[in-house]
Design a protein around this motif. Structure first.
Motif, PDB file in Angstrom:
ATOM      1  N   ASP A  49       0.861  -1.182   0.000  1.00  0.00           N
ATOM      2  CA  ASP A  49       0.000   0.000   0.000  1.00  0.00           C
ATOM      3  C   ASP A  49       0.897   1.232   0.000  1.00  0.00           C
ATOM      4  O   ASP A  49       1.583   1.514   0.994  1.00  0.00           O
ATOM      5  N   THR A  50       0.916   1.958  -1.117  1.00  0.00           N
ATOM      6  CA  THR A  50       1.812   3.112  -1.234  1.00  0.00           C
ATOM      7  C   THR A  50       1.377   4.288  -0.373  1.00  0.00           C
ATOM      8  O   THR A  50       2.125   5.261  -0.245  1.00  0.00           O
ATOM      9  N   THR A  51       0.185   4.223   0.228  1.00  0.00           N
ATOM     10  CA  THR A  51      -0.296   5.322   1.076  1.00  0.00           C
ATOM     11  C   THR A  51       0.026   5.094   2.549  1.00  0.00           C
ATOM     12  O   THR A  51      -0.255   5.960   3.376  1.00  0.00           O
ATOM     13  N   GLN A  52       0.595   3.931   2.880  1.00  0.00           N
ATOM     14  CA  GLN A  52       0.883   3.605   4.267  1.00  0.00           C
ATOM     15  C   GLN A  52       2.373   3.339   4.464  1.00  0.00           C
ATOM     16  O   GLN A  52       2.998   2.677   3.637  1.00  0.00           O
ATOM     17  N   PRO A  53       2.967   3.864   5.571  1.00  0.00           N
ATOM     18  CA  PRO A  53       4.389   3.580   5.831  1.00  0.00           C
ATOM     19  C   PRO A  53       4.585   2.103   6.136  1.00  0.00           C
ATOM     20  O   PRO A  53       3.738   1.462   6.753  1.00  0.00           O
ATOM     21  N   ILE A  54       5.722   1.572   5.698  1.00  0.00           N
ATOM     22  CA  ILE A  54       5.987   0.154   5.893  1.00  0.00           C
ATOM     23  C   ILE A  54       7.084  -0.080   6.926  1.00  0.00           C
ATOM     24  O   ILE A  54       7.157  -1.145   7.536  1.00  0.00           O
ATOM     25  N   THR A  55       7.926   0.942   7.154  1.00  0.00           N
ATOM     26  CA  THR A  55       8.958   0.859   8.183  1.00  0.00           C
ATOM     27  C   THR A  55       9.470   2.271   8.441  1.00  0.00           C
ATOM     28  O   THR A  55       9.014   3.240   7.813  1.00  0.00           O
ATOM     29  N   GLU A  56      10.415   2.420   9.367  1.00  0.00           N
ATOM     30  CA  GLU A  56      11.021   3.713   9.655  1.00  0.00           C
ATOM     31  C   GLU A  56      12.508   3.523   9.917  1.00  0.00           C
ATOM     32  O   GLU A  56      12.960   2.414  10.204  1.00  0.00           O
ATOM     33  N   VAL A  57      13.256   4.626   9.835  1.00  0.00           N
ATOM     34  CA  VAL A  57      14.694   4.562  10.047  1.00  0.00           C
ATOM     35  C   VAL A  57      15.125   5.800  10.830  1.00  0.00           C
ATOM     36  O   VAL A  57      14.514   6.864  10.714  1.00  0.00           O
ATOM     37  N   ARG A  58      16.176   5.634  11.639  1.00  0.00           N
ATOM     38  CA  ARG A  58      16.663   6.742  12.462  1.00  0.00           C
ATOM     39  C   ARG A  58      17.264   7.849  11.596  1.00  0.00           C
ATOM     40  O   ARG A  58      17.778   7.594  10.500  1.00  0.00           O
ATOM     41  N   VAL A  59      17.190   9.085  12.135  1.00  0.00           N
ATOM     42  CA  VAL A  59      17.729  10.250  11.431  1.00  0.00           C
ATOM     43  C   VAL A  59      18.774  10.924  12.310  1.00  0.00           C
ATOM     44  O   VAL A  59      18.562  11.121  13.516  1.00  0.00           O
ATOM     45  N   ALA A  60      19.908  11.268  11.711  1.00  0.00           N
ATOM     46  CA  ALA A  60      20.984  11.969  12.420  1.00  0.00           C
ATOM     47  C   ALA A  60      21.029  13.433  11.986  1.00  0.00           C
ATOM     48  O   ALA A  60      20.596  13.780  10.884  1.00  0.00           O
ATOM     49  N   TYR A  61      21.547  14.290  12.881  1.00  0.00           N
ATOM     50  CA  TYR A  61      21.778  15.719  12.627  1.00  0.00           C
ATOM     51  C   TYR A  61      20.483  16.510  12.478  1.00  0.00           C
ATOM     52  O   TYR A  61      20.426  17.486  11.726  1.00  0.00           O
ATOM     53  N   ASP A  67      10.027  15.641   4.425  1.00  0.00           N
ATOM     54  CA  ASP A  67      11.287  16.384   4.477  1.00  0.00           C
ATOM     55  C   ASP A  67      11.804  16.399   5.908  1.00  0.00           C
ATOM     56  O   ASP A  67      11.029  16.515   6.858  1.00  0.00           O
ATOM     57  N   VAL A  68      13.116  16.283   6.055  1.00  0.00           N
ATOM     58  CA  VAL A  68      13.752  16.413   7.372  1.00  0.00           C
ATOM     59  C   VAL A  68      14.931  17.371   7.218  1.00  0.00           C
ATOM     60  O   VAL A  68      15.850  17.105   6.433  1.00  0.00           O
ATOM     61  N   SER A  69      14.897  18.489   7.946  1.00  0.00           N
ATOM     62  CA  SER A  69      15.953  19.492   7.837  1.00  0.00           C
ATOM     63  C   SER A  69      17.137  19.137   8.730  1.00  0.00           C
ATOM     64  O   SER A  69      17.014  18.394   9.699  1.00  0.00           O
ATOM     65  N   ARG A  70      18.278  19.691   8.385  1.00  0.00           N
ATOM     66  CA  ARG A  70      19.499  19.461   9.171  1.00  0.00           C
ATOM     67  C   ARG A  70      19.689  20.588  10.180  1.00  0.00           C
ATOM     68  O   ARG A  70      19.524  21.762   9.859  1.00  0.00           O
ATOM     69  N   ASN A  71      20.074  20.225  11.402  1.00  0.00           N
ATOM     70  CA  ASN A  71      20.483  21.187  12.410  1.00  0.00           C
ATOM     71  C   ASN A  71      21.993  21.370  12.264  1.00  0.00           C
ATOM     72  O   ASN A  71      22.769  20.462  12.534  1.00  0.00           O
ATOM     73  N   GLN A  72      22.392  22.587  11.838  1.00  0.00           N
ATOM     74  CA  GLN A  72      23.797  22.809  11.505  1.00  0.00           C
ATOM     75  C   GLN A  72      24.696  22.692  12.716  1.00  0.00           C
ATOM     76  O   GLN A  72      25.857  22.257  12.602  1.00  0.00           O
ATOM     77  N   VAL A  73      24.203  23.058  13.901  1.00  0.00           N
ATOM     78  CA  VAL A  73      25.024  22.954  15.119  1.00  0.00           C
ATOM     79  C   VAL A  73      25.339  21.491  15.409  1.00  0.00           C
ATOM     80  O   VAL A  73      26.489  21.126  15.680  1.00  0.00           O
ATOM     81  N   LEU A  74      24.290  20.637  15.360  1.00  0.00           N
ATOM     82  CA  LEU A  74      24.520  19.210  15.596  1.00  0.00           C
ATOM     83  C   LEU A  74      25.476  18.625  14.566  1.00  0.00           C
ATOM     84  O   LEU A  74      26.335  17.797  14.888  1.00  0.00           O
ATOM     85  N   TYR A  75      25.313  19.051  13.313  1.00  0.00           N
ATOM     86  CA  TYR A  75      26.172  18.525  12.255  1.00  0.00           C
ATOM     87  C   TYR A  75      27.625  18.940  12.484  1.00  0.00           C
ATOM     88  O   TYR A  75      28.541  18.130  12.348  1.00  0.00           O
ATOM     89  N   THR A  76      27.849  20.212  12.846  1.00  0.00           N
ATOM     90  CA  THR A  76      29.211  20.706  13.069  1.00  0.00           C
ATOM     91  C   THR A  76      29.860  19.996  14.247  1.00  0.00           C
ATOM     92  O   THR A  76      31.026  19.575  14.178  1.00  0.00           O
ATOM     93  N   LEU A  77      29.104  19.859  15.346  1.00  0.00           N
ATOM     94  CA  LEU A  77      29.644  19.160  16.513  1.00  0.00           C
ATOM     95  C   LEU A  77      29.992  17.709  16.172  1.00  0.00           C
ATOM     96  O   LEU A  77      31.011  17.178  16.636  1.00  0.00           O
ATOM     97  N   SER A  78      29.178  17.097  15.373  1.00  0.00           N
ATOM     98  CA  SER A  78      29.438  15.716  14.985  1.00  0.00           C
ATOM     99  C   SER A  78      30.699  15.610  14.138  1.00  0.00           C
ATOM    100  O   SER A  78      31.507  14.700  14.312  1.00  0.00           O
ATOM    101  N   ARG A  79      30.883  16.570  13.210  1.00  0.00           N
ATOM    102  CA  ARG A  79      32.086  16.568  12.374  1.00  0.00           C
ATOM    103  C   ARG A  79      33.342  16.799  13.211  1.00  0.00           C
ATOM    104  O   ARG A  79      34.372  16.153  12.977  1.00  0.00           O
ATOM    105  N   VAL A  80      33.248  17.716  14.191  1.00  0.00           N
ATOM    106  CA  VAL A  80      34.397  17.971  15.062  1.00  0.00           C
ATOM    107  C   VAL A  80      34.719  16.736  15.883  1.00  0.00           C
ATOM    108  O   VAL A  80      35.884  16.337  16.017  1.00  0.00           O
ATOM    109  N   SER A  81      33.670  16.122  16.447  1.00  0.00           N
ATOM    110  CA  SER A  81      33.882  14.909  17.243  1.00  0.00           C
ATOM    111  C   SER A  81      34.479  13.795  16.393  1.00  0.00           C
ATOM    112  O   SER A  81      35.364  13.060  16.833  1.00  0.00           O
TER     113      SER A  81
END
Length: 232
Positions: free
Chosen positions: A98-110, A180-194
């Motif tokens: 069924d293309t109108t119903q979600p079939i699974t989900e996945v974690r999102v980073a940043y 759509d899922v937007s990126r949080n630039q602070v989280l992304y920068t901290l992750s790159r530094v780490s």
């Protein structure tokens, strides 16, 4: 004679159809639309077209012996009727997804917008399914990453799902992001530094720096020791 001239022959003619599945006979099936019969000595063959409730099938039977028909007349037609009765009673052509119903989900980073994104099948995978149970009998096998990095656009293809029934693969469809899922630039920068500080490159730089500092310290200590001996 012109191209519009026609030949006519007086009299009455009987045209006999050897496809008894479409005629008024004991072999008749309402769902049979046509076909081609054929005989080879002790065998009979039949290729037919069958349609019912919006579902259509093509059947082909070859080398059917005469003893397959209790009446001993049309074994290929008798076998075709038996098989197609079973097909229409047992199976249906229906969407497996069924293309109108979600079939699974996945974690999102940043992202601070959401922790997960829902995934939808890009295709309904119209297929032959058991009439009893249908799509509920399918077993999905997902090929998706453990985590997706934001930003994500709705409709992005992020993986696939393969459906099986009793171990038999019936098809594979793309999985797309449902929003759509937007990126949080602070989280992304901290992750790159780490990531930089925990990476191999940084560890090599630190090791080389410590080595150089150690060598320089030994050099300075040696100079100091040499200078103290000369002043004695």
């Amino acid at each position: 004679m012109g191209t519009n001239d026609r030949y006519t022959t007086p009299g009455t003619y009987i045209i006999q159809n050897t496809d008894k599945l479409v005629t008024n006979s004991s072999y008749h099936r309402d769902y049979t639309r046509g076909g081609k019969t054929g005989s080879l000595g002790e065998w009979q063959n039949f290729a037919g077209w069958h349609s019912q409730n919006g579902e259509s099938y093509i059947s082909v039977l070859l080398n059917v012996p005469y003893d397959a028909d209790p009446e001993g007349m049309r074994p290929a037609l008798a076998e075709t009727g038996t098989i197609m009765d079973w097909v229409f009673d047992t199976y249906t052509i229906a969407p497996a997804l069924d293309t109108t119903q979600p079939i699974t989900e996945v974690r999102v980073a940043y992202s601070t917008q959401t922790d997960t994104v829902m995934l939808y099948p890009a295709d309904n995978m119209m297929t032959l399914l058991p009439a009893a149970g249908g799509a509920a009998l399918t077993e999905p096998v997902f090929n998706v990453p453990d985590e997706l990095a934001a930003p994500i656009k709705q409709g992005d293809v992020v993986g696939t799902v393969t459906l099986t029934i009793q171990g038999e693969v019936i098809g594979t469809a793309d999985l797309i992001a449902g929003s759509d899922v937007s990126r949080n630039q602070v989280l992304y920068t901290l992750s790159r530094v780490s990531l930089f500080f925990s990476g191999t490159y940084f560890k090599v730089v630190i090791a080389l720096t410590l080595f150089v500092v150690g060598c320089y310290g030994i050099y300075i200590a040696g100079r100091v020791l040499l200078a103290s001996r000369k002043t004695r």
